[in-house]
Motif scaffolding. Structure first.
Motif: not given
Length: 272
Positions: A165-176, A178-191
């Motif tokens: 739950l906490e991780y899901k909250k972080v991933l959806y936070s304004a800080k983390i 990204p724009s749907e066009q910016d595929d940052k979540f593909k990078n393990d380092s970002y996650l």
């Protein structure tokens, strides 16, 4: 100058000219050979490059191969293929289904706005929450961030419900998020950088290894099928469903976008 010397000079001159012409012919021959050789190498290189490109285009992608990988279910999941993720108190009589795609910007907006209210209701035992993850944005945009983030969420769920739950909250936070066009979540380092904000995941070597190794990649694909094959008539995210009925905002077919509208919708669903 004698006639003999004159003839000798002419003969020597003709010999020099002949030698120069022969040398020139040899140079031209060598030059043509080099050009032909380079051309052949270039053609072979192009052919090889085309062949390699064709081979690569015909080679199954990573996520295609992941379909046949060993299925590892998160420790805190249940049901077929471990795709039933229900959170909250057992005493809660009703369950709210939450359909979300990690890359979805509207899902991020819902989590940032309505999320705290949902979290409080969950802790108060008002209802349970069942999470159903989607990855259709990877197909539509395209990319792989939805699948990779969903796999990382599986790794968090393997740690605990709270970590998920906490991780899901972080991933959806304004800080983390990204724009749907910016595929940052593909990078393990970002996650993994994002996971550092969750105490249970920060410096958690098992979690880090699961993310890097893609331990739950196959599980992410199975979870995505759960969304694709849902019986609630859901075809977009975010979607909220209770007792088979979608919760929507006033005069809308989409999930409530304000806390007030959400409270109205959830209270009605709990009474129904």
């Amino acid at each position: 100058m004698s006639k003999r010397n004159s003839q000798a000079s002419k003969s020597a001159a003709r010999e020099r000219i002949r030698a120069q012409q022969e040398a020139e012919r040899r140079r031209e021959k060598r030059k043509r050979g080099i050009i032909v050789g380079v051309s052949i190498v270039a053609v072979l290189a192009i052919a090889g490059g085309v062949g390699y490109a064709v081979m690569q285009s015909n080679k199954p992608g990573y996520w295609e191969e992941a379909k046949d990988a060993k299925l590892v279910k998160p420790a805190n999941a249940s049901g077929k293929n471990g795709t039933t993720v229900v959170l909250g108190k057992d005493s809660a009589k009703k369950t709210l289904k939450v359909y979300e795609d990690p890359r979805c910007p509207i899902c991020a907006g819902l989590e940032q706005t309505v999320g705290p209210t949902m979290e409080k209701d969950l802790k108060d035992g008002k209802y349970k929450i069942q999470f159903i993850g989607a990855t259709f944005l990877d197909r539509n945009l395209p990319g792989e961030g939805s699948r990779n983030a969903l796999s990382a969420l599986g790794a968090a769920l393997n740690v605990s419900d709270d970590a998920f739950l906490e991780y899901k909250k972080v991933l959806y936070s304004a800080k983390i998020h990204p724009s749907e066009q910016d595929d940052k979540f593909k990078n393990d380092s970002y996650l993994l950088d994002a996971a550092a904000e969750v105490p249970a995941l920060k410096n958690n070597k098992d979690f880090e290894k699961d993310v890097k190794d893609g331990t739950f990649d196959r599980w992410a694909l199975e979870m995505s099928k759960t969304f694709d094959d849902n019986k609630d008539g859901v075809d977009a995210t975010p979607s909220l469903v209770m007792d088979g009925k979608q919760l929507t905002g006033p005069g809308s077919k989409t999930a409530p976008s304000t806390v007030a509208d959400y409270k109205t919708a959830i209270d009605k669903a709990l009474k129904g």
